[in-house]
Design a protein around this motif. Structure first.
Motif, PDB file in Angstrom:
ATOM      1  N   PHE A  94       0.834  -1.206   0.000  1.00 47.01           N
ATOM      2  CA  PHE A  94       0.000   0.000   0.000  1.00 47.01           C
ATOM      3  C   PHE A  94       0.869   1.256   0.000  1.00 47.01           C
ATOM      4  CE2 PHE A  94      -3.367  -2.624   2.420  1.00 47.01           C
ATOM      5  CZ  PHE A  94      -3.889  -3.081   1.214  1.00 47.01           C
ATOM      6  N   SER A  95       1.945   1.230   0.778  1.00 47.84           N
ATOM      7  CA  SER A  95       2.857   2.378   0.807  1.00 47.84           C
ATOM      8  C   SER A  95       3.524   2.588  -0.550  1.00 47.84           C
ATOM      9  CB  SER A  95       3.930   2.168   1.885  1.00 47.84           C
ATOM     10  OG  SER A  95       3.379   2.253   3.173  1.00 47.84           O
ATOM     11  N   LEU A  96       3.871   1.490  -1.220  1.00 50.90           N
ATOM     12  CA  LEU A  96       4.478   1.604  -2.548  1.00 50.90           C
ATOM     13  C   LEU A  96       3.499   2.207  -3.550  1.00 50.90           C
ATOM     14  CD1 LEU A  96       6.399  -1.800  -2.739  1.00 50.90           C
ATOM     15  CD2 LEU A  96       7.425   0.469  -2.698  1.00 50.90           C
ATOM     16  N   ILE A  97       2.251   1.753  -3.513  1.00 53.41           N
ATOM     17  CA  ILE A  97       1.240   2.299  -4.424  1.00 53.41           C
ATOM     18  C   ILE A  97       1.083   3.801  -4.196  1.00 53.41           C
ATOM     19  CG2 ILE A  97      -1.216   2.255  -5.031  1.00 53.41           C
ATOM     20  CD1 ILE A  97      -1.148  -0.769  -4.315  1.00 53.41           C
ATOM     21  N   TRP A  98       1.020   4.186  -2.921  1.00 48.55           N
ATOM     22  CA  TRP A  98       0.943   5.615  -2.589  1.00 48.55           C
ATOM     23  C   TRP A  98       2.126   6.371  -3.190  1.00 48.55           C
ATOM     24  CZ3 TRP A  98       4.647   8.157   0.410  1.00 48.55           C
ATOM     25  CH2 TRP A  98       4.344   9.486   0.737  1.00 48.55           C
ATOM     26  N   TYR A  99       3.309   5.808  -3.082  1.00 45.48           N
ATOM     27  CA  TYR A  99       4.498   6.470  -3.622  1.00 45.48           C
ATOM     28  C   TYR A  99       4.421   6.559  -5.146  1.00 45.48           C
ATOM     29  CZ  TYR A  99       9.376   7.690  -4.407  1.00 45.48           C
ATOM     30  OH  TYR A  99      10.517   8.350  -4.801  1.00 45.48           O
ATOM     31  N   PHE A 100       4.012   5.464  -5.802  1.00 42.29           N
ATOM     32  CA  PHE A 100       3.930   5.454  -7.266  1.00 42.29           C
ATOM     33  C   PHE A 100       2.973   6.527  -7.789  1.00 42.29           C
ATOM     34  CE2 PHE A 100       4.712   0.582  -7.044  1.00 42.29           C
ATOM     35  CZ  PHE A 100       6.056   0.794  -6.802  1.00 42.29           C
ATOM     36  N   LEU A 101       1.891   6.763  -7.054  1.00 44.82           N
ATOM     37  CA  LEU A 101       0.862   7.706  -7.513  1.00 44.82           C
ATOM     38  C   LEU A 101       1.339   9.155  -7.481  1.00 44.82           C
ATOM     39  CD1 LEU A 101      -2.339   6.216  -5.820  1.00 44.82           C
ATOM     40  CD2 LEU A 101      -1.743   6.148  -8.249  1.00 44.82           C
ATOM     41  N   PHE A 102       2.265   9.474  -6.590  1.00 48.44           N
ATOM     42  CA  PHE A 102       2.628  10.876  -6.380  1.00 48.44           C
ATOM     43  C   PHE A 102       4.086  11.194  -6.708  1.00 48.44           C
ATOM     44  CE2 PHE A 102      -0.988  10.065  -3.552  1.00 48.44           C
ATOM     45  CZ  PHE A 102      -1.852  11.088  -3.966  1.00 48.44           C
ATOM     46  N   HIS A 103       4.780  10.258  -7.324  1.00 48.56           N
ATOM     47  CA  HIS A 103       6.184  10.499  -7.675  1.00 48.56           C
ATOM     48  C   HIS A 103       6.479  10.011  -9.087  1.00 48.56           C
ATOM     49  CE1 HIS A 103       6.199  10.541  -3.261  1.00 48.56           C
ATOM     50  NE2 HIS A 103       7.264  11.306  -3.348  1.00 48.56           N
ATOM     51  N   LYS A 104       7.418  10.671  -9.711  1.00 45.32           N
ATOM     52  CA  LYS A 104       7.867  10.254 -11.035  1.00 45.32           C
ATOM     53  C   LYS A 104       8.793   9.053 -10.883  1.00 45.32           C
ATOM     54  CE  LYS A 104      10.129  11.904 -15.246  1.00 45.32           C
ATOM     55  NZ  LYS A 104      10.832  13.050 -15.901  1.00 45.32           N
ATOM     56  N   ILE A 105       8.510   7.993 -11.615  1.00 42.17           N
ATOM     57  CA  ILE A 105       9.290   6.758 -11.518  1.00 42.17           C
ATOM     58  C   ILE A 105      10.274   6.674 -12.686  1.00 42.17           C
ATOM     59  CG2 ILE A 105       9.181   4.246 -11.324  1.00 42.17           C
ATOM     60  CD1 ILE A 105       7.807   5.794  -9.037  1.00 42.17           C
ATOM     61  N   PRO A 106      11.555   6.400 -12.419  1.00 41.50           N
ATOM     62  CA  PRO A 106      12.546   6.285 -13.505  1.00 41.50           C
ATOM     63  C   PRO A 106      12.176   5.203 -14.522  1.00 41.50           C
ATOM     64  CG  PRO A 106      13.630   6.414 -11.367  1.00 41.50           C
ATOM     65  CD  PRO A 106      12.166   6.234 -11.091  1.00 41.50           C
ATOM     66  N   LYS A 107      12.804   5.253 -15.656  1.00 32.94           N
ATOM     67  CA  LYS A 107      12.511   4.286 -16.721  1.00 32.94           C
ATOM     68  C   LYS A 107      13.145   2.919 -16.449  1.00 32.94           C
ATOM     69  CE  LYS A 107      11.755   7.617 -20.438  1.00 32.94           C
ATOM     70  NZ  LYS A 107      12.173   8.071 -21.801  1.00 32.94           N
ATOM     71  N   THR A 108      14.135   2.874 -15.576  1.00 33.29           N
ATOM     72  CA  THR A 108      14.755   1.603 -15.205  1.00 33.29           C
ATOM     73  C   THR A 108      14.488   1.334 -13.730  1.00 33.29           C
ATOM     74  OG1 THR A 108      16.519   1.869 -16.850  1.00 33.29           O
ATOM     75  CG2 THR A 108      16.892   0.278 -15.078  1.00 33.29           C
ATOM     76  N   LEU A 126       3.998  -0.799 -12.321  1.00 33.62           N
ATOM     77  CA  LEU A 126       5.089  -0.132 -13.034  1.00 33.62           C
ATOM     78  C   LEU A 126       5.325  -0.678 -14.430  1.00 33.62           C
ATOM     79  CD1 LEU A 126       7.709   0.278 -10.164  1.00 33.62           C
ATOM     80  CD2 LEU A 126       5.943   1.871 -10.908  1.00 33.62           C
ATOM     81  N   ARG A 127       4.578  -1.694 -14.821  1.00 34.68           N
ATOM     82  CA  ARG A 127       4.787  -2.261 -16.149  1.00 34.68           C
ATOM     83  C   ARG A 127       4.414  -1.231 -17.207  1.00 34.68           C
ATOM     84  NH1 ARG A 127       1.775  -7.434 -18.982  1.00 34.68           N
ATOM     85  NH2 ARG A 127       3.367  -7.821 -20.578  1.00 34.68           N
ATOM     86  N   SER A 128       5.332  -1.039 -18.154  1.00 38.35           N
ATOM     87  CA  SER A 128       5.115  -0.079 -19.226  1.00 38.35           C
ATOM     88  C   SER A 128       6.065  -0.405 -20.362  1.00 38.35           C
ATOM     89  CB  SER A 128       5.366   1.347 -18.726  1.00 38.35           C
ATOM     90  OG  SER A 128       5.436   2.261 -19.801  1.00 38.35           O
ATOM     91  N   ASN A 129       5.603  -0.152 -21.584  1.00 34.38           N
ATOM     92  CA  ASN A 129       6.467  -0.379 -22.749  1.00 34.38           C
ATOM     93  C   ASN A 129       7.670   0.565 -22.743  1.00 34.38           C
ATOM     94  OD1 ASN A 129       4.791  -2.392 -23.799  1.00 34.38           O
ATOM     95  ND2 ASN A 129       3.545  -0.921 -24.944  1.00 34.38           N
ATOM     96  N   LYS A 130       7.556   1.643 -21.992  1.00 32.89           N
ATOM     97  CA  LYS A 130       8.635   2.630 -21.941  1.00 32.89           C
ATOM     98  C   LYS A 130       9.577   2.403 -20.759  1.00 32.89           C
ATOM     99  CE  LYS A 130       5.845   6.256 -24.133  1.00 32.89           C
ATOM    100  NZ  LYS A 130       5.301   7.628 -23.991  1.00 32.89           N
ATOM    101  N   ARG A 131       9.287   1.366 -19.983  1.00 26.29           N
ATOM    102  CA  ARG A 131      10.084   1.141 -18.777  1.00 26.29           C
ATOM    103  C   ARG A 131      10.802  -0.206 -18.842  1.00 26.29           C
ATOM    104  NH1 ARG A 131       6.571   2.541 -15.113  1.00 26.29           N
ATOM    105  NH2 ARG A 131       7.491   4.606 -14.847  1.00 26.29           N
TER     106      ARG A 131
END
Length: 388
Positions: A94-108, A126-131
């Motif tokens: 849950f803490s990770l989800i909160w962080y993902f929602l409000f922070h920019k995540i690097p491509k790697t 975090l799954r993305s074709n750009k990541r």
């Protein structure tokens, strides 16, 4: 400077193989001109209690050795109650989800697994074709849980297997701690890109300055690490033949109180519990001993104890008592002796056959030289960087 995020459930000041492994990875990448950040829970392992300096805080961000570390809230617990253990894992998710929602995540992003549920949260959000999503698999769950007796083949186990498969499927690259892990993943996804990434240590070996006085000429055998169910140190204390040895123990974990009680009620046995030491202090202490033992209560498919590489770099001869891939490593690189997994009679036979005079400086230097030739942290990291 390329950004890279490492997500892990264990990180210093916590102690143990998982914490050391991720710290060395982060430090190595930072030294190679990566801008490294780490997401990890507020430190609580192995006690299951938030460390004193972090209590009462929801999150803490610091910069240590050039690495930005974000420590997030977790409901810390080592309770045997499965519901509480599940909630503890979910709380970090849950803490990770909160962080993902409000922070920019690097491509790697590099994600540590296990825990499976934490890895699943990361791989799903975090799954993305750009990541470039990299999964660092240090143990095979849920198989390891089944072999340890912590899990049973039932509906819940089937769900964990599906989560495991999902994590592998979503990862672009999988870092594997053993050849057995690679083989397992290839049975599920034959074309998945994998890389063997051992838990090689990255430290300067201290110089031995003193040894124990040894009027009885007994072999000084040491165990240092987690005193958990998987290691079976309490059972080891009960089964050892102490005629040729003294047994010294360092560490903490679920069996600690039982081990201390066993020592108290058996004062005639030469078992000495030294408590916990920092990693630097422990390395110095280990140089005083004749041989280190690396036990597993049950053979765990895919697991290779990191102590093999740590002890080898220190030049400490090993008695391996865990089965699996670790046996091949001890044998191939001539690091010590192998006792049949789970066979305490064979273990005691080997100990009785050893002569303290053979556990000398020449043997220790040969082991250190073997580690220097074969266990290259820097070369391994450079190989990984080419695939980031």
């Amino acid at each position: 400077m390329k950004d890279i995020l490492i997500i892990t459930s264990y990180f210093p000041p916590e102690i143990g193989a998982a914490s050391n492994r991720i710290f060395h990875l982060a430090e190595g990448l930072q030294k190679r001109n990566y801008k490294v950040s780490v997401l990890t829970p507020l430190p609580n392992y192995p006690t299951g209690k938030i460390f004193k300096d972090y209590r009462g805080k929801f999150s803490v961000t610091s910069i240590e050795k050039g690495i930005t570390i974000h420590r997030l809230w977790i409901y810390a617990s080592i309770s045997k109650n499965k519901v509480l253990r599940l909630f503890a894992m979910l709380s970090y998710s849950f803490s990770l989800i909160w962080y993902f929602l409000f922070h920019k995540i690097p491509k790697t992003v590099i994600v540590q697994s296990p825990p499976l549920l934490v890895a699943f949260t990361c791989c799903t959000f975090l799954r993305s074709n750009k990541r470039n999503l990299i999964l660092n698999v240090s143990d095979l769950w849920p198989i390891a849980g089944l072999e340890l007796g912590a899990l049973k083949k039932n509906f819940a186990y089937d769900i964990l297997e599906r989560i495991e498969r999902s994590n592998y499927k979503k990862a672009n690259l999988i870092m594997c701690q053993s050849e057995e892990i690679i083989a397992h993943i290839k049975t599920i996804f034959p074309n998945k890109e994998t890389i063997l990434y051992r838990n090689y240590p990255d430290f300067e070996s201290p110089v031995a300055c003193s040894t124990f006085e040894n009027p009885n000429n007994k072999i000084k055998m040491v165990y240092a690490g987690l005193l958990g169910i998987a290691q079976g140190i309490l059972k080891l204390c009960q089964e050892l033949n102490y005629n040729p040895i003294e047994f010294h123990i360092y560490g903490a974990g679920a069996e600690q109180l039982q081990i201390e009680e066993y020592i108290k009620t058996h004062p005639e046995l030469p078992i000495i519990y030294h408590g916990e030491l920092s990693r630097v202090e422990l390395h110095k202490a280990l140089l005083k001993y004749d041989i280190g033992i690396i036990p597993l209560l049950n053979r765990i498919y895919g697991s290779v104890p990191s102590k093999i590489f740590e002890y080898a770099k220190l030049g400490l001869p090993m008695l391996y008592f865990g089965g699996g891939e670790g046996e091949a490593i001890i044998s191939e690189y001539q690091l010590g002796w192998i006792a049949k997994a789970g066979d305490y009679a064979d273990l005691n036979t080997i100990l009785a056959s050893l002569e303290r005079s053979s556990l000398n400086e020449s043997l220790k230097e040969n082991i250190k030289a073997s580690a220097t030739r074969h266990f290259h942290f820097d070369k391994q990291l450079d190989t990984l960087i080419k695939r980031l």
